[in-house]
Design a protein around this motif. Structure first.
Motif, short mmCIF file in Angstrom:
data_model
loop_
_atom_site.label_atom_id
_atom_site.label_comp_id
_atom_site.label_asym_id
_atom_site.label_seq_id
_atom_site.Cartn_x
_atom_site.Cartn_y
_atom_site.Cartn_z
N GLN A 76 0.84 -1.19 0.00
CA GLN A 76 0.00 0.00 0.00
C GLN A 76 0.88 1.25 0.00
OE1 GLN A 76 -2.41 -0.42 3.53
NE2 GLN A 76 -3.86 -1.81 2.53
N TRP A 77 0.33 2.35 -0.50
CA TRP A 77 1.04 3.63 -0.48
C TRP A 77 0.04 4.75 -0.19
CZ3 TRP A 77 -0.85 7.34 -3.64
CH2 TRP A 77 -1.55 6.95 -4.79
N ARG A 78 0.55 5.86 0.34
CA ARG A 78 -0.29 7.05 0.52
C ARG A 78 0.58 8.29 0.36
NH1 ARG A 78 -1.67 6.39 6.93
NH2 ARG A 78 0.47 6.50 7.73
N CYS A 79 -0.07 9.36 -0.06
CA CYS A 79 0.65 10.61 -0.30
C CYS A 79 -0.29 11.78 -0.01
CB CYS A 79 1.14 10.66 -1.75
SG CYS A 79 2.32 11.98 -2.10
N HIS A 80 0.20 12.77 0.75
CA HIS A 80 -0.59 13.94 1.12
C HIS A 80 -0.18 15.14 0.26
CE1 HIS A 80 -0.95 12.15 5.46
NE2 HIS A 80 -1.62 11.46 4.55
N PHE A 81 -1.19 15.92 -0.13
CA PHE A 81 -0.91 17.13 -0.90
C PHE A 81 -1.51 18.34 -0.18
CE2 PHE A 81 -0.42 13.80 -3.99
CZ PHE A 81 0.60 14.25 -4.81
N ASP A 82 -0.70 19.37 -0.01
CA ASP A 82 -1.15 20.59 0.67
C ASP A 82 -1.66 21.63 -0.34
OD1 ASP A 82 -0.31 19.74 3.28
OD2 ASP A 82 1.76 20.12 2.64
N ASP A 83 -2.59 22.45 0.11
CA ASP A 83 -3.04 23.62 -0.64
C ASP A 83 -3.50 23.29 -2.06
OD1 ASP A 83 -2.28 25.19 1.59
OD2 ASP A 83 -0.22 25.27 0.86
N VAL A 84 -4.29 22.25 -2.17
CA VAL A 84 -4.86 21.93 -3.48
C VAL A 84 -6.07 22.83 -3.71
CG1 VAL A 84 -5.88 20.14 -4.92
CG2 VAL A 84 -4.08 19.55 -3.29
N GLU A 85 -6.06 23.55 -4.81
CA GLU A 85 -7.12 24.51 -5.10
C GLU A 85 -8.45 23.79 -5.37
OE1 GLU A 85 -6.95 27.80 -5.03
OE2 GLU A 85 -4.81 27.79 -4.49
N PRO A 86 -9.58 24.45 -5.00
CA PRO A 86 -10.89 23.87 -5.35
C PRO A 86 -11.01 23.70 -6.86
CG PRO A 86 -11.15 25.63 -3.74
CD PRO A 86 -9.72 25.69 -4.21
N GLY A 87 -11.75 22.67 -7.26
CA GLY A 87 -11.92 22.39 -8.68
C GLY A 87 -11.57 20.95 -9.00
N THR A 88 -11.60 20.62 -10.29
CA THR A 88 -11.32 19.25 -10.75
C THR A 88 -9.83 19.05 -10.98
OG1 THR A 88 -13.49 19.12 -11.81
CG2 THR A 88 -11.81 17.55 -12.54
N HIS A 89 -9.32 17.93 -10.49
CA HIS A 89 -7.89 17.63 -10.60
C HIS A 89 -7.71 16.17 -11.02
CE1 HIS A 89 -6.73 21.39 -8.61
NE2 HIS A 89 -7.78 21.19 -7.81
N THR A 90 -6.49 15.85 -11.42
CA THR A 90 -6.13 14.49 -11.80
C THR A 90 -4.93 14.03 -10.99
OG1 THR A 90 -6.90 14.83 -14.08
CG2 THR A 90 -5.40 12.99 -13.69
N VAL A 91 -5.06 12.87 -10.34
CA VAL A 91 -3.94 12.29 -9.60
C VAL A 91 -3.37 11.15 -10.44
CG1 VAL A 91 -5.49 10.79 -8.29
CG2 VAL A 91 -3.17 11.20 -7.46
N THR A 92 -2.04 11.10 -10.52
CA THR A 92 -1.35 10.07 -11.31
C THR A 92 -0.32 9.39 -10.42
OG1 THR A 92 -1.56 11.45 -13.27
CG2 THR A 92 -0.02 9.61 -13.41
N VAL A 93 -0.15 8.07 -10.59
CA VAL A 93 0.81 7.32 -9.78
C VAL A 93 1.78 6.57 -10.68
CG1 VAL A 93 -0.73 5.30 -9.63
CG2 VAL A 93 1.03 5.65 -7.88
N ARG A 94 2.99 6.43 -10.18
CA ARG A 94 4.01 5.68 -10.91
C ARG A 94 4.92 4.97 -9.90
NH1 ARG A 94 7.58 8.13 -15.94
NH2 ARG A 94 8.22 6.12 -16.81
N ALA A 95 5.18 3.68 -10.14
CA ALA A 95 5.98 2.89 -9.20
C ALA A 95 7.34 2.55 -9.80
CB ALA A 95 5.24 1.60 -8.84
N VAL A 96 8.28 2.25 -8.89
CA VAL A 96 9.63 1.84 -9.28
C VAL A 96 9.96 0.58 -8.49
CG1 VAL A 96 12.06 2.50 -9.43
CG2 VAL A 96 10.27 4.26 -9.62
N ASP A 97 10.48 -0.46 -9.17
CA ASP A 97 10.80 -1.68 -8.44
C ASP A 97 12.23 -1.64 -7.91
OD1 ASP A 97 12.62 -2.50 -10.42
OD2 ASP A 97 11.21 -3.87 -11.37
N LYS A 98 12.61 -2.68 -7.18
CA LYS A 98 13.91 -2.69 -6.51
C LYS A 98 15.08 -2.90 -7.46
CE LYS A 98 12.18 -4.09 -1.99
NZ LYS A 98 12.24 -5.07 -0.87
N ASP A 99 14.78 -3.23 -8.71
CA ASP A 99 15.83 -3.31 -9.71
C ASP A 99 16.00 -1.98 -10.45
OD1 ASP A 99 16.42 -5.91 -9.11
OD2 ASP A 99 15.19 -6.77 -10.70
N GLY A 100 15.22 -0.98 -10.05
CA GLY A 100 15.30 0.33 -10.68
C GLY A 100 14.41 0.50 -11.90
N ASN A 101 13.57 -0.49 -12.19
CA ASN A 101 12.67 -0.39 -13.34
C ASN A 101 11.48 0.50 -13.01
OD1 ASN A 101 14.13 -2.34 -15.01
ND2 ASN A 101 13.38 -3.87 -13.55
#
Length: 524
Positions: free
Chosen positions: A474-499
């Motif tokens: 599992q992962w979590r991430c906090h964002f401060d001061d996000v303006e009201p309105g519609t937004h897009t959250v994107t995630v990207r992972a990296v494995d232990k081999d650096g891929n």
């Protein structure tokens, strides 16, 4: 007067088909689920369906793909019945021959694959009732039209006793009634099959021995405790099911055995009794379906109990020239797994238990393969009965023949679970927007997860404690001061081999879907 006879004959054919399927499915539900015409037709069609269509079906319907197939078969059958019924307008005998031929087609398919004539009872019963419905409807409908035409010829378009209107209502009432009964019988037959399957699974459950090696206790830090975030361990009832069986095989554990043969020095056969006497191991392993779309839920994490496949293969002593193991299911499905993956130090298991219980029938009872680091189509054979040591150059598996890759290594992936797509969220008491999700890279492990909102900077997410490199995190991430309105959250992972997770979007065929998962949400 408009000639309604073509419509009446078409409706009669459609209703006859629904009655046929309904009667046959209902009889099969109480008689033998494997003799149900829809099952026979479905199991015949699945291997013939183009890979692109299978992929599309899984993408659209997910784990309901088999239900979608059953519904499609009923619709197509009803259309064919309507065409055959329309033929009867001018060639009554031919329409009967075609209806009977359509009805006994499952019987022919069943017998040609080794089924007994006794298994033909549901289909034959359906044919009799379907033809009876067709005869009754065309007699009522055709007679009504002839009487109405005769009435018009004598300038009496409405009989004194109202006979034509009465017959018209009787015909369409019978059409509606028989159609409802047919559809209800199909549903009842399918439900009865499911109940019988579940009952059989409960009766044949094994008593599992205590593991010689238990999985470590799940640390408290493995769960981030965020509403809407998938649990670190997937409940068995929620674990995805993707396979080629319309109804999972019913395998008797007492007569089950696994045969290891092919390019080996010594052929090995092991029974369930012998398997349960071995020192079984417990491991937590995530499994992923290659058909999983970016951000999809065809992935789960369970605790598996079984015996290492490498130790079984060691008994057989594979030849040096071999590089693949072709595993075969009780239902004929095959998967090609690299020999080196099954003989290295990873927790590749011949599994008999899942989350502390014997395998459910849907997930491979009494035994299946669990191989960390490979997609299920090349490794996770359910209801497994054979392991043939061979070479990729000599043998092809079920999906390989259909254009999929031969090795199927799991690619690093991640998804956003929180916030849900399209929801309105408010900052917490600290003025933060919380994002959370899952990431996996089986047998390599997740090293880092990066998250961004809109096209902003990437932020490093907090990771839950790792169970093993073979499980998701599992992962979590906090964002401060996000303006009201519609937004897009994107995630990207990296494995232990650096891929890094591949950003380019591509479909699952031939190896797996790639791309970064995004979620749109609105801040109030």
């Amino acid at each position: 007067m408009t000639d309604r006879r073509p419509l009446l004959f078409t409706l009669a054919g459609i209703v006859a088909t629904l009655v046929y399927f309904g009667a046959a499915e209902f009889i099969a539900g109480a008689f033998s689920a494997t003799s149900a015409p829809l099952l026979i037709l479905g199991q015949t069609i699945i291997p013939l369906v183009p890979t692109a269509m299978i992929k599309a079906a899984i993408s659209i319907f997910g784990t309901n793909d088999k239900l979608a197939l059953v519904i499609t078969l009923v619709i197509v059958g009803a259309i064919l019945g309507g065409v055959i019924g329309r033929v009867g307008l001018h060639r009554r005998t031919l329409s009967f021959v075609l209806l009977i031929g359509l009805g006994i087609l499952p019987v022919v398919l069943l017998v040609s694959t080794g089924g007994s004539l006794l298994d033909a009872v549901p289909a034959l019963g359906g044919v009799v009732l379907g033809c009876a419905a067709y005869v009754g409807l065309i007699r009522l409908g055709d007679g009504r039209e002839l009487r109405a035409e005769d009435s018009q010829d004598r300038d009496r378009s409405a009989d004194i006793d109202g006979q034509p209107d009465s017959d018209r209502r009787a015909f369409f009432g019978l059409v509606a009634g028989l159609s409802a009964v047919g559809i209800a019988a199909i549903a009842a037959g399918q439900s009865a099959s499911i109940l019988a399957r579940n009952a059989a699974g409960a009766v044949t459950k094994l008593v599992l021995p205590r593991p010689a090696t238990s999985a470590p206790k799940i640390p408290a830090g493995a769960e981030l405790d965020i509403d809407g975030l998938a649990p670190i361990m997937t409940p068995t009832d929620d674990f995805y099911r993707i396979d080629t069986a319309l109804i999972p095989p019913s395998v008797d554990a007492s007569s089950w055995s696994l045969r290891i043969h092919g390019m080996v020095d010594e052929e090995v056969t092991i029974t369930m009794a012998q398997l349960l006497e071995l020192p079984l191991e417990e491991h937590r392993v995530s499994l992923t379906c290659v058909s999983n779309e970016v951000g999809g839920d065809l992935v789960g994490n369970a605790t598996w109990l079984g015996y290492p496949v490498r130790d079984l293969l060691k008994r057989a002593q594979p030849n040096d020239e071999a590089d693949m193991v072709l595993s075969t299911s009780d239902d004929g499905f095959t998967a090609s797994t690299p020999l080196e993956v099954l003989t290295d130090d990873r927790a590749s298991l011949l599994a008999v238990g899942m989350n502390g219980e014997p395998l459910p029938r849907d997930h491979g009872f009494p035994a299946r393969l669990v191989v960390p680091g490979l997609y299920g189509f090349v490794s996770a054979t359910k209801w497994v009965t054979e392991l043939e040591v061979t070479r990729f150059a000599d043998k092809e598996a079920y999906w390989t023949k259909r254009g999929w890759s031969t090795h199927g290594p799991v690619l690093v992936a991640s998804r956003v679970d929180v916030p849900r797509a399209g929801v309105h969220v408010s900052p917490n008491k600290d003025g933060q927007i919380i994002t959370a999700g899952m990431a996996w890279a089986q047998h390599v492990g997740i090293a880092e997860v990066r998250v961004r909102i809109d096209n902003g900077d990437w932020h490093t997410a907090e990771l839950s404690e790792e169970l093993t490199t073979d499980t998701w995190r599992q992962w979590r991430c906090h964002f401060d001061d996000v303006e009201p309105g519609t937004h897009t959250v994107t995630v990207r992972a990296v494995d232990k081999d650096g891929n890094e997770q591949i950003a380019e979007r591509r479909p699952a065929i031939p190896g797996s879907a790639t791309g970064l998962h995004e979620r749109d949400f609105t801040v109030d």
